[in-house]
Design an enzyme around this catalytic site. Structure first.
Site, PDB file in Angstrom:
ATOM      1  N   GLU A 170       5.683 -11.359  14.571  1.00 36.69           N
ATOM      2  CA  GLU A 170       5.256 -11.869  15.561  1.00 36.69           C
ATOM      3  C   GLU A 170       5.636 -13.351  15.762  1.00 36.69           C
ATOM      4  O   GLU A 170       6.150 -13.816  17.006  1.00 36.69           O
ATOM      5  CB  GLU A 170       3.606 -11.764  15.555  1.00 36.69           C
ATOM      6  CG  GLU A 170       3.121 -11.992  17.074  1.00 36.69           C
ATOM      7  CD  GLU A 170       1.394 -11.682  16.974  1.00 36.69           C
ATOM      8  OE1 GLU A 170       0.885 -11.133  16.010  1.00 36.69           O
ATOM      9  OE2 GLU A 170       0.857 -12.250  17.962  1.00 36.69           O
TER      10      GLU A 170
ATOM     11  N   ARG B 195       0.871  -1.282  -0.006  1.00 37.54           N
ATOM     12  CA  ARG B 195      -0.027   0.210  -0.047  1.00 37.54           C
ATOM     13  C   ARG B 195       0.876   1.276  -0.072  1.00 37.54           C
ATOM     14  O   ARG B 195       0.466   2.384  -0.426  1.00 37.54           O
ATOM     15  CB  ARG B 195      -1.127  -0.050   1.060  1.00 37.54           C
ATOM     16  CG  ARG B 195      -2.041  -0.928   0.824  1.00 37.54           C
ATOM     17  CD  ARG B 195      -3.404  -0.986   2.115  1.00 37.54           C
ATOM     18  NE  ARG B 195      -2.748  -1.417   3.316  1.00 37.54           N
ATOM     19  CZ  ARG B 195      -2.212  -2.864   3.580  1.00 37.54           C
ATOM     20  NH1 ARG B 195      -2.807  -3.858   2.692  1.00 37.54           N
ATOM     21  NH2 ARG B 195      -1.753  -3.354   4.716  1.00 37.54           N
TER      22      ARG B 195
HETATM   23  P1  AMP Z   1       4.616  -2.943  11.264  1.00 37.89           P
HETATM   24  O1  AMP Z   1       5.839  -3.591  10.684  1.00 37.89           O
HETATM   25  O2  AMP Z   1       4.014  -3.792  12.624  1.00 37.89           O
HETATM   26  O3  AMP Z   1       4.804  -1.444  11.662  1.00 37.89           O
HETATM   27  O4  AMP Z   1       3.575  -2.749  10.218  1.00 37.89           O
HETATM   28  C1  AMP Z   1       3.467  -2.248   9.222  1.00 37.89           C
HETATM   29  C2  AMP Z   1       2.928  -2.769   7.945  1.00 37.89           C
HETATM   30  O5  AMP Z   1       1.969  -3.705   8.254  1.00 37.89           O
HETATM   31  C3  AMP Z   1       2.733  -1.566   6.947  1.00 37.89           C
HETATM   32  O6  AMP Z   1       3.119  -1.973   5.705  1.00 37.89           O
HETATM   33  C4  AMP Z   1       0.975  -1.901   6.938  1.00 37.89           C
HETATM   34  O7  AMP Z   1       0.658  -1.644   5.496  1.00 37.89           O
HETATM   35  C5  AMP Z   1       0.647  -2.971   7.567  1.00 37.89           C
HETATM   36  N1  AMP Z   1      -0.256  -2.864   8.831  1.00 37.89           N
HETATM   37  C6  AMP Z   1       0.126  -3.078   9.917  1.00 37.89           C
HETATM   38  N2  AMP Z   1      -0.964  -3.060  10.841  1.00 37.89           N
HETATM   39  C7  AMP Z   1      -1.832  -2.419   9.917  1.00 37.89           C
HETATM   40  C8  AMP Z   1      -3.358  -2.234  10.177  1.00 37.89           C
HETATM   41  N3  AMP Z   1      -3.995  -2.286  11.449  1.00 37.89           N
HETATM   42  N4  AMP Z   1      -4.158  -2.114   9.078  1.00 37.89           N
HETATM   43  C9  AMP Z   1      -3.477  -1.895   7.854  1.00 37.89           C
HETATM   44  N5  AMP Z   1      -2.124  -2.281   7.704  1.00 37.89           N
HETATM   45  C10 AMP Z   1      -1.732  -2.482   8.448  1.00 37.89           C
END
Ligand code: AMP
Length: 176
Positions: free
Chosen positions: A100, A63
């Protein structure tokens, strides 16, 4: 010409509980993509938030591409694709990061970033910060200077910002 309207993007985002797994509230940005006024306003808001000179936008699969591509076009910068392992056709620089359960790997194609390139990293959501942190590392390994991060949304309660070195800004913050 009349000034363009600033769309309230938060009102467009749809929360989808328990997707893709129980306990996750997925932030669905497709209503923004479907509405040209919202899309234009989102790109305007990102463009206005970038007040330092940059050479390239680095957009995070998938995205992040939907924001990074129109933003790079608007700013007149190059666009660099940060992808999950195995998607880029040429030789890559890789960076692992923790999930995770287990590990994932992101990649950038060798030569897409040059030494000294001033890069802004773009994604839709900052959650735990693992993806953004790995992106920052892979950009630095490629020799680029990470000027900052811009996110559409920061899920602040997950404290992702603490993992990042370069300064961040988000258009929408969620405190819970
Ligand atoms: P993180 O590595 O945990 O910061 O997750 C970030 C990535 O996961 C990004 O590329 C987001 O597109 C996706 N992501 C994480 N949480 C969400 C959420 N609640 N809704 C949509 N996309 C998410």
């Amino acid at each position: 010409m009349a000034p363009s309207t600033v769309v309230n993007l938060q009102e467009k985002i749809i929360d989808v509980p328990d997707f893709p797994k129980p306990g996750i509230v997925f932030k669905d940005i497709t209503p923004i993509l479907l509405d040209p006024e919202s899309m234009r306003s989102m790109v305007d808001q990102f463009a206005e938030s970038i007040d330092l000179p940059i050479d390239k936008i680095a957009a995070v699969e998938s995205r992040g591409f939907l924001i990074g591509a129109p933003l790079a076009h608007r700013l007149g910068t190059g666009l660099v694709l940060i992808r999950k392992k195995g998607k880029l056709p040429r030789k890559t620089i890789q960076q692992g990061y923790g999930l995770e359960y287990g590990e994932d790997i992101i990649e950038v194609q060798e030569g897409d970033l040059n030494s000294g390139d001033r890069v802004m990293i773009i994604d839709d959501v900052l959650a735990t910060g693992g993806t953004a942190h790995a992106t920052e590392l892979v950009c630095k390994t490629a020799g680029a200077e990470v000027i900052g991060f811009r996110f559409l949304m920061n899920l602040k309660f997950l404290n992702g910002e603490q993992k990042l070195t370069a300064p961040i800004q988000s258009l929408i913050d969620y405190d819970d």
